[in-house]
Motif scaffolding. Sequence first.
Motif, PDB file in Angstrom:
ATOM      1  N   VAL A  33      -9.853   6.282 -32.657  1.00  0.00           N
ATOM      2  CA  VAL A  33     -10.164   5.950 -31.276  1.00  0.00           C
ATOM      3  C   VAL A  33      -9.018   5.094 -30.750  1.00  0.00           C
ATOM      4  O   VAL A  33      -8.679   4.067 -31.349  1.00  0.00           O
ATOM      5  CB  VAL A  33     -11.499   5.182 -31.165  1.00  0.00           C
ATOM      6  CG1 VAL A  33     -11.687   4.624 -29.763  1.00  0.00           C
ATOM      7  CG2 VAL A  33     -12.674   6.076 -31.538  1.00  0.00           C
ATOM      8  N   ALA A  34      -8.394   5.550 -29.668  1.00  0.00           N
ATOM      9  CA  ALA A  34      -7.267   4.824 -29.068  1.00  0.00           C
ATOM     10  C   ALA A  34      -6.175   4.538 -30.101  1.00  0.00           C
ATOM     11  O   ALA A  34      -5.601   3.441 -30.146  1.00  0.00           O
ATOM     12  CB  ALA A  34      -7.744   3.538 -28.414  1.00  0.00           C
ATOM     13  N   GLY A  35      -5.917   5.523 -30.959  1.00  0.00           N
ATOM     14  CA  GLY A  35      -4.763   5.438 -31.841  1.00  0.00           C
ATOM     15  C   GLY A  35      -4.985   4.799 -33.195  1.00  0.00           C
ATOM     16  O   GLY A  35      -4.042   4.713 -33.986  1.00  0.00           O
ATOM     17  N   GLU A 222     -12.569   5.298 -25.636  1.00  0.00           N
ATOM     18  CA  GLU A 222     -11.191   5.132 -25.193  1.00  0.00           C
ATOM     19  C   GLU A 222     -11.125   4.738 -23.726  1.00  0.00           C
ATOM     20  O   GLU A 222     -10.291   3.898 -23.326  1.00  0.00           O
ATOM     21  CB  GLU A 222     -10.404   6.405 -25.467  1.00  0.00           C
ATOM     22  CG  GLU A 222     -10.182   6.647 -26.951  1.00  0.00           C
ATOM     23  CD  GLU A 222      -9.499   7.973 -27.280  1.00  0.00           C
ATOM     24  OE1 GLU A 222      -8.957   8.065 -28.397  1.00  0.00           O
ATOM     25  OE2 GLU A 222      -9.531   8.883 -26.435  1.00  0.00           O
ATOM     26  N   ALA A 223     -12.015   5.300 -22.902  1.00  0.00           N
ATOM     27  CA  ALA A 223     -12.068   4.921 -21.498  1.00  0.00           C
ATOM     28  C   ALA A 223     -12.514   3.467 -21.342  1.00  0.00           C
ATOM     29  O   ALA A 223     -11.992   2.713 -20.500  1.00  0.00           O
ATOM     30  CB  ALA A 223     -13.017   5.840 -20.735  1.00  0.00           C
ATOM     31  N   LEU A 224     -13.481   3.041 -22.167  1.00  0.00           N
ATOM     32  CA  LEU A 224     -13.936   1.659 -22.131  1.00  0.00           C
ATOM     33  C   LEU A 224     -12.793   0.700 -22.465  1.00  0.00           C
ATOM     34  O   LEU A 224     -12.589  -0.307 -21.789  1.00  0.00           O
ATOM     35  CB  LEU A 224     -15.094   1.472 -23.103  1.00  0.00           C
ATOM     36  CG  LEU A 224     -15.603   0.030 -23.300  1.00  0.00           C
ATOM     37  CD1 LEU A 224     -16.151  -0.535 -22.009  1.00  0.00           C
ATOM     38  CD2 LEU A 224     -16.656  -0.020 -24.403  1.00  0.00           C
ATOM     39  N   LEU A 225     -12.048   1.014 -23.517  1.00  0.00           N
ATOM     40  CA  LEU A 225     -10.926   0.155 -23.911  1.00  0.00           C
ATOM     41  C   LEU A 225      -9.846   0.136 -22.833  1.00  0.00           C
ATOM     42  O   LEU A 225      -9.247  -0.918 -22.557  1.00  0.00           O
ATOM     43  CB  LEU A 225     -10.341   0.643 -25.236  1.00  0.00           C
ATOM     44  CG  LEU A 225     -11.231   0.411 -26.469  1.00  0.00           C
ATOM     45  CD1 LEU A 225     -10.633   1.103 -27.683  1.00  0.00           C
ATOM     46  CD2 LEU A 225     -11.408  -1.073 -26.737  1.00  0.00           C
ATOM     47  N   ALA A 226      -9.588   1.283 -22.224  1.00  0.00           N
ATOM     48  CA  ALA A 226      -8.587   1.331 -21.153  1.00  0.00           C
ATOM     49  C   ALA A 226      -9.004   0.459 -19.972  1.00  0.00           C
ATOM     50  O   ALA A 226      -8.180  -0.276 -19.400  1.00  0.00           O
ATOM     51  CB  ALA A 226      -8.371   2.776 -20.708  1.00  0.00           C
TER      52      ALA A 226
END
Length: 230
Positions: A33-35, A222-226
């Motif tokens: 998730v996110a890399g 990933e959208a949440l982290l962004a």
Amino acid sequence: MRHDPLAVMLFAAGFGTRMGTLTQHQPKPMIHVAGKPLIDHALDIVRGADTGQIVVNLHYKAEMLADHLQGRGVRTVTEHPDILDTGGGLRNALPLLGDGPVITSNSDAIWAGPNPITMLQEAWNPDLMDALLICVPVAQTIGRVGGGDFQVAPDGQLERGGDTVYGGIQILKTDLLHDVPEASFSLNLIWNKMAAAHRLYGLRYPGRWCDVGHPDGIAQAEALLADANV
């Protein structure tokens, strides 16, 4: 209320069946998730708090996770031949965790907000509590299917049902684990006993939380982290 650093149990033994083909060749905590793998996101939360020994339980594709964790300052315990569920898995790891209360954490959630472990540590009162669970209001969850797990009463005690979801992180006394005859069992059995004794407590989380227990959860997390990094 501050105390000596508590040992941490990271649950990473499960099959991840809801992930479908994504866990055919890897354990769920290794899904990126996110890399970076979910297990690394979980370790970031742990290392962002003041904690003691970190233990990770393994079962499904254990070698892959063990290789990834080598040299990371954690200890691993492999459940063999059978998987032991959360209660049995925690009891199996007690020789590495010690006899005192422990922090337990799932490894399939992404958090946006204050460190949930730090929040639990600051609110933990062993004179009143046998367990303190981080609980996320349903409206602040992403990827959650269904209603809440618990209702947090004004004094912090937990009842089943309600408008909050167990976020997968808690502080728990381990004494009652020794009373269960089965090798494999859920921590729900222990929570039920604690609730009956009015010693099961919850803490409402002020941030957001994403369940990555299903494939759609990856993009949602990933959208949440962004959004959190804007």
